[in-house]
Design a protein around this motif. Structure first.
Motif, PDB file in Angstrom:
ATOM      1  N   ALA A  76       0.979  -1.179  -0.016  1.00 36.47           N
ATOM      2  CA  ALA A  76       0.026   0.236  -0.009  1.00 36.47           C
ATOM      3  C   ALA A  76       0.896   1.313   0.194  1.00 36.47           C
ATOM      4  O   ALA A  76       0.630   2.206  -0.630  1.00 36.47           O
ATOM      5  CB  ALA A  76      -0.866   0.092   1.313  1.00 36.47           C
ATOM      6  N   LEU A  77       1.814   1.229   0.887  1.00 30.97           N
ATOM      7  CA  LEU A  77       2.849   2.504   1.036  1.00 30.97           C
ATOM      8  C   LEU A  77       3.509   2.791  -0.397  1.00 30.97           C
ATOM      9  O   LEU A  77       3.880   3.796  -0.820  1.00 30.97           O
ATOM     10  CB  LEU A  77       3.651   2.371   2.530  1.00 30.97           C
ATOM     11  CG  LEU A  77       2.590   2.503   3.518  1.00 30.97           C
ATOM     12  CD1 LEU A  77       3.552   2.076   4.596  1.00 30.97           C
ATOM     13  CD2 LEU A  77       2.178   4.015   3.768  1.00 30.97           C
ATOM     14  N   ARG A  78       4.132   1.444  -0.917  1.00 31.70           N
ATOM     15  CA  ARG A  78       4.829   1.611  -2.029  1.00 31.70           C
ATOM     16  C   ARG A  78       4.204   1.895  -3.157  1.00 31.70           C
ATOM     17  O   ARG A  78       4.623   2.856  -3.965  1.00 31.70           O
ATOM     18  CB  ARG A  78       5.495   0.197  -2.472  1.00 31.70           C
ATOM     19  CG  ARG A  78       6.551   0.316  -3.471  1.00 31.70           C
ATOM     20  CD  ARG A  78       7.899  -1.141  -3.442  1.00 31.70           C
ATOM     21  NE  ARG A  78       6.853  -2.257  -3.537  1.00 31.70           N
ATOM     22  CZ  ARG A  78       6.716  -2.893  -4.589  1.00 31.70           C
ATOM     23  NH1 ARG A  78       6.969  -2.299  -5.919  1.00 31.70           N
ATOM     24  NH2 ARG A  78       5.965  -4.078  -4.911  1.00 31.70           N
ATOM     25  N   ALA A  79       2.925   1.621  -3.480  1.00 30.80           N
ATOM     26  CA  ALA A  79       1.889   1.875  -4.338  1.00 30.80           C
ATOM     27  C   ALA A  79       1.732   3.405  -4.391  1.00 30.80           C
ATOM     28  O   ALA A  79       1.789   4.273  -5.301  1.00 30.80           O
ATOM     29  CB  ALA A  79       0.437   1.293  -4.373  1.00 30.80           C
ATOM     30  N   SER A  80       1.543   4.087  -3.285  1.00 27.17           N
ATOM     31  CA  SER A  80       1.391   5.526  -2.917  1.00 27.17           C
ATOM     32  C   SER A  80       2.615   6.257  -3.376  1.00 27.17           C
ATOM     33  O   SER A  80       2.592   7.192  -4.174  1.00 27.17           O
ATOM     34  CB  SER A  80       1.219   5.776  -1.389  1.00 27.17           C
ATOM     35  OG  SER A  80       2.148   5.540  -0.611  1.00 27.17           O
ATOM     36  N   ARG A  81       3.785   5.706  -3.046  1.00 27.33           N
ATOM     37  CA  ARG A  81       5.160   6.578  -3.515  1.00 27.33           C
ATOM     38  C   ARG A  81       5.286   6.165  -5.117  1.00 27.33           C
ATOM     39  O   ARG A  81       5.816   7.058  -5.638  1.00 27.33           O
ATOM     40  CB  ARG A  81       6.265   5.788  -3.089  1.00 27.33           C
ATOM     41  CG  ARG A  81       6.511   5.940  -1.332  1.00 27.33           C
ATOM     42  CD  ARG A  81       7.947   5.415  -0.697  1.00 27.33           C
ATOM     43  NE  ARG A  81       8.213   4.197  -0.994  1.00 27.33           N
ATOM     44  CZ  ARG A  81       7.724   3.159  -0.254  1.00 27.33           C
ATOM     45  NH1 ARG A  81       7.155   3.472   0.938  1.00 27.33           N
ATOM     46  NH2 ARG A  81       8.086   1.851  -0.361  1.00 27.33           N
ATOM     47  N   LEU A  82       4.987   5.137  -5.482  1.00 26.40           N
ATOM     48  CA  LEU A  82       4.962   5.090  -7.012  1.00 26.40           C
ATOM     49  C   LEU A  82       4.022   5.846  -7.939  1.00 26.40           C
ATOM     50  O   LEU A  82       4.356   6.534  -8.990  1.00 26.40           O
ATOM     51  CB  LEU A  82       4.850   3.518  -7.611  1.00 26.40           C
ATOM     52  CG  LEU A  82       6.194   2.653  -7.047  1.00 26.40           C
ATOM     53  CD1 LEU A  82       5.406   1.229  -7.240  1.00 26.40           C
ATOM     54  CD2 LEU A  82       7.258   3.040  -7.653  1.00 26.40           C
ATOM     55  N   LEU A  83       3.065   6.056  -7.236  1.00 26.18           N
ATOM     56  CA  LEU A  83       1.994   7.195  -7.822  1.00 26.18           C
ATOM     57  C   LEU A  83       2.555   8.621  -7.847  1.00 26.18           C
ATOM     58  O   LEU A  83       2.403   9.360  -8.821  1.00 26.18           O
ATOM     59  CB  LEU A  83       0.903   7.145  -6.833  1.00 26.18           C
ATOM     60  CG  LEU A  83      -0.366   7.889  -7.616  1.00 26.18           C
ATOM     61  CD1 LEU A  83      -0.652   7.897  -8.960  1.00 26.18           C
ATOM     62  CD2 LEU A  83      -1.507   8.090  -6.599  1.00 26.18           C
ATOM     63  N   GLY A  84       3.438   8.885  -6.595  1.00 35.43           N
ATOM     64  CA  GLY A  84       3.826  10.236  -6.806  1.00 35.43           C
ATOM     65  C   GLY A  84       4.937  10.366  -7.702  1.00 35.43           C
ATOM     66  O   GLY A  84       5.205  11.328  -8.248  1.00 35.43           O
ATOM     67  N   GLU A  85       5.658   9.251  -7.813  1.00 35.24           N
ATOM     68  CA  GLU A  85       6.732   9.266  -9.094  1.00 35.24           C
ATOM     69  C   GLU A  85       6.083   9.140 -10.270  1.00 35.24           C
ATOM     70  O   GLU A  85       6.692   9.888 -11.171  1.00 35.24           O
ATOM     71  CB  GLU A  85       7.468   7.855  -9.033  1.00 35.24           C
ATOM     72  CG  GLU A  85       8.438   7.848  -7.848  1.00 35.24           C
ATOM     73  CD  GLU A  85       9.241   6.302  -7.805  1.00 35.24           C
ATOM     74  OE1 GLU A  85       9.389   5.870  -8.997  1.00 35.24           O
ATOM     75  OE2 GLU A  85      10.062   5.978  -6.794  1.00 35.24           O
ATOM     76  N   ALA A  86       5.046   8.590 -10.646  1.00 36.79           N
ATOM     77  CA  ALA A  86       4.423   8.666 -11.728  1.00 36.79           C
ATOM     78  C   ALA A  86       3.879  10.090 -12.355  1.00 36.79           C
ATOM     79  O   ALA A  86       3.751  10.311 -13.493  1.00 36.79           O
ATOM     80  CB  ALA A  86       3.317   7.578 -11.883  1.00 36.79           C
ATOM     81  N   ILE A  87       3.586  10.653 -11.468  1.00 38.57           N
ATOM     82  CA  ILE A  87       2.745  12.116 -11.646  1.00 38.57           C
ATOM     83  C   ILE A  87       3.940  13.162 -11.781  1.00 38.57           C
ATOM     84  O   ILE A  87       3.881  14.569 -12.048  1.00 38.57           O
ATOM     85  CB  ILE A  87       1.837  12.603 -10.913  1.00 38.57           C
ATOM     86  CG1 ILE A  87       2.178  12.808  -9.306  1.00 38.57           C
ATOM     87  CG2 ILE A  87       0.625  11.572 -11.003  1.00 38.57           C
ATOM     88  CD1 ILE A  87       1.252  13.390  -8.775  1.00 38.57           C
ATOM     89  N   GLY A  88       5.225  12.780 -11.353  1.00 38.74           N
ATOM     90  CA  GLY A  88       6.358  13.705 -11.086  1.00 38.74           C
ATOM     91  C   GLY A  88       7.096  13.978 -12.139  1.00 38.74           C
ATOM     92  O   GLY A  88       7.687  15.026 -12.495  1.00 38.74           O
TER      93      GLY A  88
END
Length: 349
Positions: free
Chosen positions: A337-349
């Motif tokens: 769950a936490l890794r998915a949230s970090r990867l979402l941040g990367e995806a829009i960055g």
């Protein structure tokens, strides 16, 4: 996908693999099945479904889509009207079988998180009585509400609506594909949430993790009619139904308590995601295992974000041009769950 798999599947909870106990039970039934033994497994599942829902009879079917369609056909005749919330799963994700197959006219009303104002429902009912519009025979509700982000129908609201429809001799069907999520969220027995309806569908392969299958529960007369309809639609030809029933019974008996963890992880994810610039998440709407994430503030279309997430090993579901849906289930842990949230941040960055 297993817990050690780096790929994080948050697209749906319908792809969860059966548990080891389920595989063992399915294999045991498959190896030892005779017509009598196979029927025993199915009957045990149906009896448990009736016990849990407070309904008199039940039917095992291949999918909730078929179960919902058969329920509508059992309650309403060709040319009758069924009232639905405008964003409901039956209305938009089940191929419009109510119209193309059953010849039932859909009346779509706007609700809030799946709950249609009772006055709006009564107005639609009265219009069908005092005009040349189709006769209203059925109301369908959905709990939890998929398009509402897994929102739970308030218990008092459901009771009031069912009582009002009963007074007017209108059937009420519950699309309860995720009714156990709703029951866990409200900390209520499923029976208390389902016995007021004329029929209820339950999905066995989402939070309950069975291989496939759905249950349609209702009165004895309604299920007899539903069985005839299932034969016409090919839903009664489950020649290995005992295998599905073996897994489904374990789902009903053993998997409900784990659903609370799915809800907790959805909220964990949502809490982390809401801190990402440009992302919109309404935490008060994260009631169960679904999180709707608005990415419009990032300047990117949701489809683009979806593809960027896919490259990074996260599956989501494209709900609209602006919104992605993330669904939590047994195969997702806190780290996921936490890794998915970090990867979402990367995806829009």
């Amino acid at each position: 996908m297993g817990r050690n798999d780096p790929y994080i599947d948050l697209g749906t909870d319908a792809r969860t693999a059966p548990t080891s106990r389920m595989w063992e039970a399915m294999q045991a039934v498959a190896l030892n099945a005779t017509p009598f033994k196979g029927q025993e497994a199915v009957e045990a599942l149906l009896a448990r479904a009736c016990e849990l829902t407070g309904q008199a009879a039940a039917l095992l079917l291949p999918s909730c889509t078929m179960a919902n369609l058969i329920a509508m056909m059992a309650h309403a005749d060709r040319g009758d009207q069924v009232i639905l919330e405008e964003s409901s799963h039956i209305a938009w994700s089940e191929g419009w079988g109510m119209a193309s197959i059953a010849g039932i006219y859909p009346k779509l009303l706007k609700g809030r998180l799946g709950a249609i104002d009772l006055e709006e429902i009564l107005s639609a009912v009265e219009a069908s009585v005092f005009s040349h519009r189709p006769r209203t025979k059925l109301l369908c509700l959905e709990n939890t509400h998929n398009a509402g982000g897994g929102a739970v129908l308030p218990q008092a609201y459901a009771a009031e609506v069912c009582a009002a429809m009963k007074e007017r001799e209108i059937y009420v069907h519950l699309d309860g594909a995720r009714i156990f999520n709703a029951a866990v969220a409200l900390n209520l027995p499923v029976r208390q949430m389902t016995e007021m309806y004329d029929s209820v569908t339950i999905n066995l392969n989402k939070g309950l993790c069975a291989l496939e299958g759905a249950l349609l529960c209702g009165s004895a007369a309604m299920i007899r009619k539903a069985s005839q309809l299932a034969r016409a639609l090919g839903g009664d030809s489950q020649h290995k139904a005992e295998i599905i029933a073996a897994a489904g019974l374990i789902g009903l008996n053993e998997m409900v308590d784990d659903i609370a963890e799915d809800h907790r992880r959805a909220y964990l994810f949502a809490s982390a995601v809401q801190r990402i610039p440009g992302i919109g998440v309404e935490l008060q709407r994260v009631q169960t295992n679904i999180v709707m994430v608005d990415v419009s503030g990032t300047g990117l279309a949701a489809g683009e974000v979806l593809q960027r997430l896919k490259i990074r090993g996260v599956a989501s579901y494209l709900y609209s041009d602006a919104v992605l849906r993330f669904v939590f289930h047994r195969e997702i842990n806190d780290e996921d769950a936490l890794r998915a949230s970090r990867l979402l941040g990367e995806a829009i960055g």
